[in-house]
Design a protein around this motif. Sequence first.
Motif, PDB file in Angstrom:
ATOM      1  N   UNK A 105      -2.737   2.825   0.638  1.00  0.00           N
ATOM      2  CA  UNK A 105      -2.990   1.566  -0.064  1.00  0.00           C
ATOM      3  C   UNK A 105      -4.307   0.941   0.389  1.00  0.00           C
ATOM      4  N   UNK A 106      -4.566   0.952   1.688  1.00  0.00           N
ATOM      5  CA  UNK A 106      -5.846   0.430   2.171  1.00  0.00           C
ATOM      6  C   UNK A 106      -6.999   1.248   1.609  1.00  0.00           C
ATOM      7  N   UNK A 107      -6.755   2.549   1.525  1.00  0.00           N
ATOM      8  CA  UNK A 107      -7.810   3.426   1.031  1.00  0.00           C
ATOM      9  C   UNK A 107      -8.041   3.223  -0.465  1.00  0.00           C
ATOM     10  N   UNK A 108      -7.015   2.840  -1.198  1.00  0.00           N
ATOM     11  CA  UNK A 108      -7.193   2.514  -2.616  1.00  0.00           C
ATOM     12  C   UNK A 108      -8.163   1.346  -2.751  1.00  0.00           C
ATOM     13  N   UNK A 109      -7.998   0.363  -1.893  1.00  0.00           N
ATOM     14  CA  UNK A 109      -8.892  -0.803  -1.921  1.00  0.00           C
ATOM     15  C   UNK A 109     -10.325  -0.368  -1.623  1.00  0.00           C
ATOM     16  N   UNK A 110     -10.465   0.509  -0.651  1.00  0.00           N
ATOM     17  CA  UNK A 110     -11.795   1.018  -0.296  1.00  0.00           C
ATOM     18  C   UNK A 110     -12.431   1.753  -1.466  1.00  0.00           C
ATOM     19  N   UNK A 111     -11.687   2.685  -2.071  1.00  0.00           N
ATOM     20  CA  UNK A 111     -12.240   3.512  -3.140  1.00  0.00           C
ATOM     21  C   UNK A 111     -12.485   2.719  -4.424  1.00  0.00           C
ATOM     22  N   UNK A 112     -11.610   1.746  -4.664  1.00  0.00           N
ATOM     23  CA  UNK A 112     -11.723   1.015  -5.920  1.00  0.00           C
ATOM     24  C   UNK A 112     -12.733  -0.103  -5.883  1.00  0.00           C
TER      25      UNK A 112
ATOM     26  N   UNK B  99       7.861   8.419  -3.245  1.00  0.00           N
ATOM     27  CA  UNK B  99       7.368   8.367  -4.623  1.00  0.00           C
ATOM     28  C   UNK B  99       6.153   7.463  -4.718  1.00  0.00           C
ATOM     29  N   UNK B 100       6.240   6.303  -4.054  1.00  0.00           N
ATOM     30  CA  UNK B 100       5.087   5.396  -4.038  1.00  0.00           C
ATOM     31  C   UNK B 100       3.885   6.081  -3.413  1.00  0.00           C
ATOM     32  N   UNK B 101       4.144   6.846  -2.350  1.00  0.00           N
ATOM     33  CA  UNK B 101       3.050   7.553  -1.687  1.00  0.00           C
ATOM     34  C   UNK B 101       2.431   8.584  -2.622  1.00  0.00           C
ATOM     35  N   UNK B 102       3.262   9.338  -3.317  1.00  0.00           N
ATOM     36  CA  UNK B 102       2.753  10.358  -4.239  1.00  0.00           C
ATOM     37  C   UNK B 102       1.902   9.698  -5.327  1.00  0.00           C
ATOM     38  N   UNK B 103       2.367   8.575  -5.834  1.00  0.00           N
ATOM     39  CA  UNK B 103       1.604   7.847  -6.848  1.00  0.00           C
ATOM     40  C   UNK B 103       0.271   7.380  -6.282  1.00  0.00           C
ATOM     41  N   UNK B 104       0.303   6.852  -5.068  1.00  0.00           N
ATOM     42  CA  UNK B 104      -0.929   6.369  -4.437  1.00  0.00           C
ATOM     43  C   UNK B 104      -1.920   7.511  -4.238  1.00  0.00           C
ATOM     44  N   UNK B 105      -1.435   8.676  -3.852  1.00  0.00           N
ATOM     45  CA  UNK B 105      -2.327   9.817  -3.620  1.00  0.00           C
ATOM     46  C   UNK B 105      -3.021  10.240  -4.919  1.00  0.00           C
ATOM     47  N   UNK B 106      -2.270  10.268  -6.016  1.00  0.00           N
ATOM     48  CA  UNK B 106      -2.893  10.592  -7.299  1.00  0.00           C
ATOM     49  C   UNK B 106      -3.941   9.552  -7.662  1.00  0.00           C
ATOM     50  N   UNK B 107      -3.612   8.308  -7.327  1.00  0.00           N
ATOM     51  CA  UNK B 107      -4.530   7.236  -7.675  1.00  0.00           C
ATOM     52  C   UNK B 107      -5.785   7.287  -6.806  1.00  0.00           C
ATOM     53  N   UNK B 108      -5.665   7.784  -5.589  1.00  0.00           N
ATOM     54  CA  UNK B 108      -6.852   7.974  -4.744  1.00  0.00           C
ATOM     55  C   UNK B 108      -7.810   8.942  -5.422  1.00  0.00           C
ATOM     56  N   UNK B 109      -7.267  10.003  -5.971  1.00  0.00           N
ATOM     57  CA  UNK B 109      -8.093  10.985  -6.679  1.00  0.00           C
ATOM     58  C   UNK B 109      -8.787  10.333  -7.866  1.00  0.00           C
ATOM     59  N   UNK B 110      -8.040   9.533  -8.589  1.00  0.00           N
ATOM     60  CA  UNK B 110      -8.610   8.824  -9.742  1.00  0.00           C
ATOM     61  C   UNK B 110      -9.749   7.904  -9.313  1.00  0.00           C
ATOM     62  N   UNK B 111      -9.504   7.070  -8.301  1.00  0.00           N
ATOM     63  CA  UNK B 111     -10.501   6.086  -7.886  1.00  0.00           C
ATOM     64  C   UNK B 111     -11.709   6.726  -7.214  1.00  0.00           C
ATOM     65  N   UNK B 112     -11.461   7.823  -6.490  1.00  0.00           N
ATOM     66  CA  UNK B 112     -12.553   8.429  -5.748  1.00  0.00           C
ATOM     67  C   UNK B 112     -13.402   9.372  -6.569  1.00  0.00           C
TER      68      UNK B 112
END
Lengths: 190, 190
Positions: A105-112, B99-112
């Motif tokens: 979650x922290x990393x989402x903030x960083x990347x976004x 599940x939340x973690x899996x969603x966050x990981x996919x979203x990291x790929x999207x944002x990054x």
Amino acid sequence: TSIYRANKEVFGESEPADFVFRIIRGVVRAYKLLSDGRRQITAFYFPGDVFGLEPTDHYSVTAEAVVTAHVMVCKRRQMLSVAAQNVGAAREIWSFTAQSLAHAESHLLLLGRKTALERIESFLLEMNERALVSGQLNLPMTRRDIADYLGLTLETVSRALAQLEEEGELQLDGPRKIMLRRSGDTLSLA
Amino acid sequence: TSIYRANKEVFGESEPADFVFRIIRGVVRAYKLLSDGRRQITAFYFPGDVFGLEPTDHYSVTAEAVVTAHVMVCKRRQMLSVAAQNVGAAREIWSFTAQSLAHAESHLLLLGRKTALERIESFLLEMNERALVSGQLNLPMTRRDIADYLGLTLETVSRALAQLEEEGELQLDGPRKIMLRRSGDTLSLA
DNA sequence: CGCCGGATTGATCAGTTTCAAGGCATGTGG
DNA sequence: CCACATGCCTTGAAACTGATCAATCCGGCG
């Protein structure tokens, strides 16, 4: 416990998740790929860290050694049966997953939302907690790894580090050794 | 169960995590803020989704209703004591977090690593699974919410949607109603 | 010595943001 | 009932950050 040399795969995304891992020595990266090869590293794991812990039957990321890594391996089924009898263990397993979630979650903030410079600053502070060797930050990974972790290109990473050095925020002693000057001051977290 | 009107806070980041929530009706967003107001939405929660589940004592994000939301509330301590006696429940709790973690990981790929257009496509496919009303995608959130979820500006979101419409990928029926044309074809996941 | 992967640095390019104006719906008060 | 304010969305033009392309450097190693 088994040993993985640099760049060797520990497990691949969507493989059956039969084992759980804990780092003894070395560093491991976890990442996801797009079909055209673009890569997003989701986490670096250091000694003491647990990874590969999944309630589902398949790994959600690929894991590779960044440098030679000594890893404790545990059968997933065995771990689950312990958790089924021991409330404390079950709770601990949940906590590991939740820690990973908090980090993500922290990393989402960083990347976004953070700029290139802010990303590098956050990264250095994170590594400062984890890769500190005798008062000096010792980076085990390449510029490309850093870039793929921060959602940047390796050139931008290199330039941002050069800029921070120019501003006196840090001192580079070769590409892999860094001394931070005023950690937590100008290098703000938020 | 309690009701939150649009834009009302359910809980704030770093508040004591005394309750766990499940959506009955409506939509909730979770987000993190930078000190200067930049916002990253980490997830949207739809009916059936659980949120606010933390092994630590404090919430890691802020949660707000996007539109009027009916939410089931459960005392955290009560849930933990059930989990302490019921292995299945403990396992289920772990699964929610994973599940939340899996969603966050996919979203990291999207944002990054994804382009603006790819982010919008991924977003539409995600919403297509969750906000589909009689064959039509019904977005409950504003362009700003979408932008803060995808790490873009609201203008870029608006332009990307306009471009996809121009290319015949979708049809806009007002800003909140969308018909996808060839889901999963050109709109590739990966 | 010469190669090779990793890193740095420079110049240009492009995607996204920023700034700005206008449209459209809804709601409120005169 | 209409004028006007407000929130949300769209669209255009300019600016900027980070990406891309390219050359060079550096250190380790065969």
